[in-house]
Design an enzyme around this catalytic site. Structure first.
Site, mmCIF file in Angstrom:
data_model
loop_
_atom_site.group_PDB
_atom_site.id
_atom_site.type_symbol
_atom_site.label_atom_id
_atom_site.label_comp_id
_atom_site.label_asym_id
_atom_site.label_seq_id
_atom_site.Cartn_x
_atom_site.Cartn_y
_atom_site.Cartn_z
ATOM 1 N N HIS A 124 3.053 8.900 -6.900
ATOM 2 C CA HIS A 124 3.955 10.052 -6.996
ATOM 3 C C HIS A 124 4.748 10.012 -8.296
ATOM 4 O O HIS A 124 4.870 11.019 -9.005
ATOM 5 C CB HIS A 124 4.906 10.055 -5.795
ATOM 6 N N HIS B 200 1.562 4.499 -2.963
ATOM 7 C CA HIS B 200 1.707 5.956 -2.932
ATOM 8 C C HIS B 200 2.946 6.396 -3.710
ATOM 9 O O HIS B 200 2.932 7.433 -4.384
ATOM 10 C CB HIS B 200 1.801 6.452 -1.489
ATOM 11 N N HIS C 221 0.837 -1.212 0.000
ATOM 12 C CA HIS C 221 0.000 0.000 0.000
ATOM 13 C C HIS C 221 0.868 1.257 0.000
ATOM 14 O O HIS C 221 0.620 2.190 -0.774
ATOM 15 C CB HIS C 221 -0.911 0.008 1.222
ATOM 16 N N GLU C 222 1.872 1.296 0.857
ATOM 17 C CA GLU C 222 2.744 2.478 0.908
ATOM 18 C C GLU C 222 3.510 2.652 -0.396
ATOM 19 O O GLU C 222 3.744 3.782 -0.848
ATOM 20 C CB GLU C 222 3.691 2.388 2.103
#
Length: 231
Positions: A104, A100, A96-97
């Site tokens: 980006h 991100h 999940h991280e």
């Protein structure tokens, strides 16, 4: 006033229940060990590599549920448990991280918008309540119209923070969708492991939904208090 406190109590209860459920889910899926034997850090590094991201570091950060992606220094920060553990919950959080980080790298519009709002929200979150309360006190005590405008300024700042909380929703859901798609397409997890990862991220996302609804409820309440008195 009573209706507001009932609503606020209901949202606080919902937040508690969702948070408790999330914690129990993570405890449950922390016991589902990965057949591939990879740690959260290794999962994260592989997902970044598979997406062609070479300038993001995966690091360990102290605490529990402190996992986050920092777009400023391009780091995926995983809590100590997630960084080192080799289970479905750790895989879900790590992926999940990294979702991100992929957002980006691809200039995902909702993340870009959210990042631009961070400086404003840092200010608005700390000042909004003070301005609203100060404005209301001025309005009652000094019976000055300036109190109304001070309170409205606080309301505007609160609205910015509320908008931020709703913009966070598509950012978080999209990161989870990217994570789950990668885990599935790369056959990183067994069927049982994938189900655990999916369930974990589902409950994590619900914490953001409850937070956004709570922010909206507070905004509407204070709007009625300030604008209603003006009338």
């Amino acid at each position: 006033m009573l209706g507001y406190y009932i609503l606020l109590g209901a949202i606080a209860l919902a937040s508690f229940l969702v948070s408790a459920r999330l914690k129990s889910k993570f405890e449950k899926y922390s016991k589902v060990h990965l057949r591939n034997g990879m740690s959260g850090a290794e999962i994260a590094e592989k997902m970044l590599a598979d997406n062609g991201i070479r300038d993001v570091k995966v690091i360990s950060t102290p605490g529990q549920l402190t996992d986050h992606y920092n777009p400023v220094n391009k780091t995926v920060n995983l809590s100590e448990a997630v960084y080192n553990q080799r289970n479905a919950a750790a895989a879900a959080v790590a992926a999940h991280e990294c979702g991100h980080a992929v957002q980006h790298a691809q200039a995902y519009e909702w993340l870009t918008m959210r990042s631009k709002m961070v400086p404003m929200v840092n200010v608005s979150s700390s000042l909004s309540q003070w301005l609203i309360m100060g404005g209301l006190i001025l309005g009652f005590g000094a019976k000055s119209s300036i109190g109304f405008y001070v309170a409205v300024a606080g309301l505007v700042l609160m609205a910015i923070a509320t908008i931020f909380s709703f913009i966070t929703l598509p950012v978080e859901y999209d990161a989870s969708n990217r994570a789950l798609a990668w885990l599935k397409n790369k056959n990183m997890l067994s069927q049982e492991e994938y189900a655990g990862a999916e369930d974990s991220l589902k409950w994590a996302a619900r914490t953001y939904v409850v937070a956004a609804l709570g922010a909206l409820a507070s905004l509407l309440y204070w709007a009625m208090q300030i604008l209603g008195r003006r009338e």
